[in-house]
Design an enzyme around this catalytic site. Structure first.
Site, PDB file in Angstrom:
ATOM      1  N   GLU A 107      -8.967   0.261   4.632  1.00  0.00           N
ATOM      2  CA  GLU A 107     -10.200  -0.525   4.621  1.00  0.00           C
ATOM      3  C   GLU A 107     -11.425   0.282   4.195  1.00  0.00           C
ATOM      4  O   GLU A 107     -12.222  -0.198   3.382  1.00  0.00           O
ATOM      5  CB  GLU A 107     -10.408  -1.180   5.984  1.00  0.00           C
ATOM      6  CG  GLU A 107      -9.355  -2.243   6.248  1.00  0.00           C
ATOM      7  CD  GLU A 107      -9.389  -2.724   7.677  1.00  0.00           C
ATOM      8  OE1 GLU A 107     -10.038  -3.742   7.927  1.00  0.00           O
ATOM      9  OE2 GLU A 107      -8.760  -2.068   8.539  1.00  0.00           O
TER      10      GLU A 107
ATOM     11  N   GLN B 119       0.835  -1.214   0.000  1.00  0.00           N
ATOM     12  CA  GLN B 119       0.000   0.000   0.000  1.00  0.00           C
ATOM     13  C   GLN B 119       0.861   1.253   0.000  1.00  0.00           C
ATOM     14  O   GLN B 119       0.388   2.322  -0.347  1.00  0.00           O
ATOM     15  CB  GLN B 119      -0.964  -0.024   1.194  1.00  0.00           C
ATOM     16  CG  GLN B 119      -0.417   0.517   2.532  1.00  0.00           C
ATOM     17  CD  GLN B 119       0.502  -0.449   3.255  1.00  0.00           C
ATOM     18  OE1 GLN B 119       1.149  -1.305   2.664  1.00  0.00           O
ATOM     19  NE2 GLN B 119       0.573  -0.331   4.558  1.00  0.00           N
TER      20      GLN B 119
END
Ligand code: FES
Ligand code: FES
Lengths: 155, 335, 420
Positions: B289, B48
């Site tokens: 998320e 990420q």
């Protein structure tokens, strides 16, 4: 054992291979070219993409004897830090790289598309990249990067 | 017929381990002789991009560029424990630990520099664009590297170790009352779909996603996280399902367990809202998320808007949509 | 706050190595003299291992070792409870690892794995979480809980009778979500070896190197200081690399054989060696007053934890806490459950329990809006959290709640094209 000869990243290469050896394993295990990845082993993910005689191919589905006499390009044969390929530059600039596992395959698919069709439209880019799965990026930046590379190529 | 519909989804997400579980991140920092610095942290960059976020945080605090910072992570022989790369906690929590550690190493340099500049308080010293000097007096500054070098010659070592702990408390076991997470992140997405009433196929034409990030430390990475989340949300809404038979997976392959391809993902417009989270590094909170949460709802609501059927079980396959359309037709006929 | 580097579009340093194919993922590292490990997995969902015969496998030339439960010093691991065996002699799901073969080549290891004979005593299995909740069903983890209900979280706020009395419209509906897989692009892989210091080194892709170190040390009886977990490039994770997969098994093989051990999952093996997203059954009842304000909500959420606890308690807690959606509802009653079954174990996945409930609460919002004859946007505007709002757990949101700004940015896009 079968003797095969091919041109790998512009260098001649000769090897003895087993009849049932996958090209992917030859590249990774025999030649140490680890840029070609295995994500599924069944032709679904495109992580193992290489270019053979101008076509992108999933190297997990190719048997080594099949490449006798072929020209093969792997990610190791495309650009480097001193002179990155426009696609590689665009991927970095646009932010099309996350985990990077799909990236070598993506770069090769994009490069091959632009080699054939330097000014692809969105649809053509989508189709050309659709054989390469990516779980991280949602493809958005990848498609933008291919477009950017095409535009840069114009100038 | 192909019918269009739009839907909205909103979501919220409490970041961090939550419920009083110790949520601690740590970092070691060393500022080198030439003014560059190394950050060591246990936080794993799972792709990420957390390492480059920490480089930006450290660079900002030291008045340097990102490339002046080496971030090395997730090697247990070298780096301190920074918890799981999970719970949308690494930008916020390890980001805070990195920031604290950089500040601690920097404070020693500031002490030294204040004396050098005959400034009675470190408050009067600033690090900016590779220089260290007196705030408000551009004539009195020197390259950061020179100051570090001097400080080291005098035996100073600009190293630090810091930790940061997120706030969270356990909820009451009987009533669930309490403050389990902090901070919360919010987001809202819209999807436009086209439903083929003959085949039940849904194509998603467009997704607009707006997420609350506190502060976008790197806007490119924010957009990339959002797009990745949307794609996973689309897979969850429309494609993905592990088929089980007596606990055995019938589709353990990417040829039968389908995830979205470049052709399944529409144009994604990603926006973010910046309202600083006061406890976050430079106001940032996590995004990982939350980025995937609203998509499912936006798509399911859009299907209803398009063809007037409510899909209540995921994924919304063509079979389920055709079935719902048939049931609806029957009901209309009865009326 | 004025920042220059923070907030800028700095290019990721790691991106270059990735576009050139230089970045090393765990499958890309090897050591001379390494052997290859292949796991033998249970084809049955619930069974006891009566006996494992390794003679045939060991006779195969090139096989170095075959290890099973009896070879593991401390045969357990787990993120919340150590309820998962390294190598199982009691099987709770299809895919539980029962043995590992180490051999000179991957081909030999795979072939030998097929020769490991396992005698299973089959046991009745349960796959439906609601059935698994029944008191007469045998518990899968009696040491953790007397029934298969691993966890129940109630949330009680306000007074339900008062809430329903205020409701002019009520929507009641069941929702279901499915099992899904992380499908990160890089299957699990690692290299484990005992180095020149005598330390156990495991090079792998994980979400938490320090956790892995602790579990490896525990299972093998080593000190933390003797175990190094070095994370190589991680090819996506999304929650699927939080639990232990091959780490301990490979380290065990390396410890027993003193050879470097390389392991690499096929995609199929990968499906069996990490957690899944919890499928959930959600019963929702939501009421609103005529003016479009939410007044009451009841929800029952059942999550299929599968065979092991993993993060199920935390996941179902997260479901409950987030079950209302980002909306103020004064009267709330929520019950969420995590239930053991013989399905693949469920664990962390991006969204972590808060992903499933979105389907339910956001569908309820649209259904209520329809009844109330207001737009989906309007009903959200009337109920969303703001600074000062109180959540279902009684938490006051003191700052940074910019959902209004998110909705304001979305609003202009709420237009659709023509049907064709
Ligand atoms: S590994 Fe060849 S297509 Fe996936
Ligand atoms: S960047 Fe991770 S799979 Fe594409």
């Amino acid at each position: 054992m079968i003797e095969i000869k091919f041109v790998l990243n512009n260098k001649p290469c000769a090897l003895n291979v087993e009849a049932n050896e996958r090209l992917l394993d030859v590249l990774r295990n025999r030649l140490g070219l680890m840029g070609t990845k295995e994500g599924c082993g069944e032709g679904e993910c495109g992580a193992c993409t290489v270019i053979i005689d101008g076509k992108t191919v999933n190297s997990c589905l190719v048997l080594a004897p099949q490449v006798d006499g072929c020209q093969i390009t792997t990610i190791e044969g495309v650009g480097n830090r001193q002179s990155p390929h426009p696609v590689q530059k665009a991927f970095v600039q646009v932010g099309a790289v996350q985990c990077g596992f799909c990236t070598p395959g993506m770069v090769l698919s994009a490069k091959n598309l632009l080699d054939k069709n330097p000014q692809p439209n969105d649809k053509e880019i989508g189709v050309a990249m659709s054989g390469n799965l990516c779980r991280c990026t949602g493809y958005d930046k990848i498609l933008r990067a291919v477009k950017l590379a095409a535009e840069e190529g114009k100038g | 017929m192909k019918k269009r519909g739009i839907g909205i989804g909103c979501a919220w997400y409490g970041t961090g381990y939550g419920n009083g579980f110790p949520d601690v991140s740590s970092a070691f920092v060393e500022i080198h002789d030439d003014g560059s610095a190394t950050v060591l942290t246990g936080a794993v960059d799972v792709g990420q991009g957390s390492n480059s976020i920490y480089a930006q945080i450290a660079a900002e605090e030291l008045g340097l560029e990102s490339q002046d910072i080496c971030v090395y992570s997730a090697d247990t022989d070298v780096t301190p424990d920074s918890g799981t790369t999970a719970a949308t906690r690494q930008t916020y929590n390890t980001g805070n630990a990195v920031l604290k550690a950089v500040r601690q190493a920097k404070s020693r340099l500031l002490d030294y520099a204040a004396r050098e500049f005959s400034c009675p308080t470190i408050e009067g010293i600033e690090l900016k664009a590779g220089y260290i000097g007196i705030k408000g007096d551009p004539s009195r500054r020197m390259p950061l590297a020179d100051m570090v070098f001097k400080a080291r010659l005098h035996g100073q070592r600009l190293i630090s170790a810091e930790s940061s702990t997120a706030r969270s408390t356990p909820v009451d076991l009987e009533t669930g009352q309490g403050a389990p997470y902090w901070p919360y992140a919010f987001g809202s997405q819209m999807a436009e779909v086209e439903v083929d009433t003959e085949t039940g196929m849904v194509s998603v034409l467009k997704v607009v996603a707006v997420h609350d990030v506190g502060k976008a430390i790197n806007p490119t990475q924010v957009e990339a996280q959002i797009a990745g989340g949307v794609a996973q949300g689309l897979g969850y809404a429309l494609l993905e399902e592990l088929e089980l038979q007596e606990g055995r997976i019938k589709n353990p392959a990417l040829s039968s367990y389908l995830i979205p391809t470049a052709l399944d993902v529409p144009n994604i417009e990603a926006f973010f809202v910046e309202e600083a989270e006061e406890t976050g590094p430079f106001g940032a909170k996590g995004l990982g998320e939350p980025a995937m949460l609203p998509t499912v709802a936006a798509v399911i609501n859009a299907i209803d808007d398009a063809v007037g059927v409510r899909i209540t079980s995921l994924p919304a396959t063509p079979e389920k949509i055709l079935h719902a359309l048939a049931v609806k037709k029957e009901e209309l006929a009865k009326k | 706050m004025n920042t220059t580097v923070v907030g800028s579009r700095v290019l990721r340093e790691d991106a270059w190595g990735k576009v050139f194919g230089q970045t090393k993922f765990p499958a890309d590292v090897n050591l001379p003299d390494q052997i290859y490990g292949v796991v033998v997995r249970s084809p049955y969902p619930h069974a006891r291992v009566r006996e494992i015969s390794i003679t045939q496998a060991m006779e195969m030339p090139g096989v170095v070792a075959v290890l099973s439960a009896k070879d593991v010093p401390h045969n357990s691991h787990g993120v919340l409870f150590r309820d998962q065996p390294v190598l199982a002699d009691y099987i709770r799901m299809v895919g539980d690892p029962v043995a590992v073969v180490g051999a000179e080549t991957l081909e030999i290891a795979r072939a030998a794995a097929k020769l490991v004979q396992v005698d299973y005593e089959l046991m009745p299995a349960v796959f439906d979480p609601e059935e698994a909740m029944l008191p007469e069903v045998l518990p899968l983890h009696p040491e953790l809980c007397p029934t298969n209900i691993l966890y129940h979280m109630p949330i009680r706020r306000g007074a339900m009778d008062k809430g329903w009395a205020l409701a002019d419209v009520v929507i009641e509906q069941d929702y279901r979500t499915q099992h899904i897989d992380h499908a990160f692009l890089q299957p699990e892989a690692l290299l484990a070896y005992v180095d020149e210091r005598g330390h156990m080194v495991v090079q792998t892709a994980t979400q938490y190197a320090h956790y892995d170190r602790g579990e490896i040390a525990h299972a093998l009886g080593l000190r933390f200081s003797q175990v190094q977990v070095k994370t190589l490039a991680v090819g996506g994770a999304f929650g699927g690399r939080e639990d232990i997969s091959l780490q301990i098994i490979a380290a065990l093989m390396a410890l027993k054989t003193l050879r470097p051990v390389k392991m690499e999952n096929t995609r199929e093996e990968s499906f069996y060696s990490h957690s899944k997203r919890h499928p959930m059954r959600m019963h929702y009842k939501t009421g609103a007053s005529k003016d479009g304000k939410l007044v009451a909500m009841e929800a029952k959420i059942i999550g299929d934890a599968g065979a092991y606890a993993s993060w199920s308690i935390n996941v179902l807690r997260k479901s409950a806490v987030h079950a209302t959606g980002p909306y103020e509802i004064p009267n709330v009653s929520i019950d969420s459950y995590a239930v053991f079954t013989n399905n693949p174990f469920s664990g962390a996945m991006r969204g972590f329990g808060a992903a499933q409930t979105v389907l339910a609460y956001e569908s309820q919002m649209d259904l209520l809006a329809k009844e109330l004859k207001i737009s989906p946007l309007e009903i959200r505007l009337r109920n969303h959290f703001r600074v000062g709002s109180t959540t279902a757990t009684g938490q006051v949101l003191t700052s940074s709640v910019p959902l209004d700004q998110c909705l304001a940015k979305i609003a202009p896009y709420l237009q659709k094209g023509e049907d064709t």
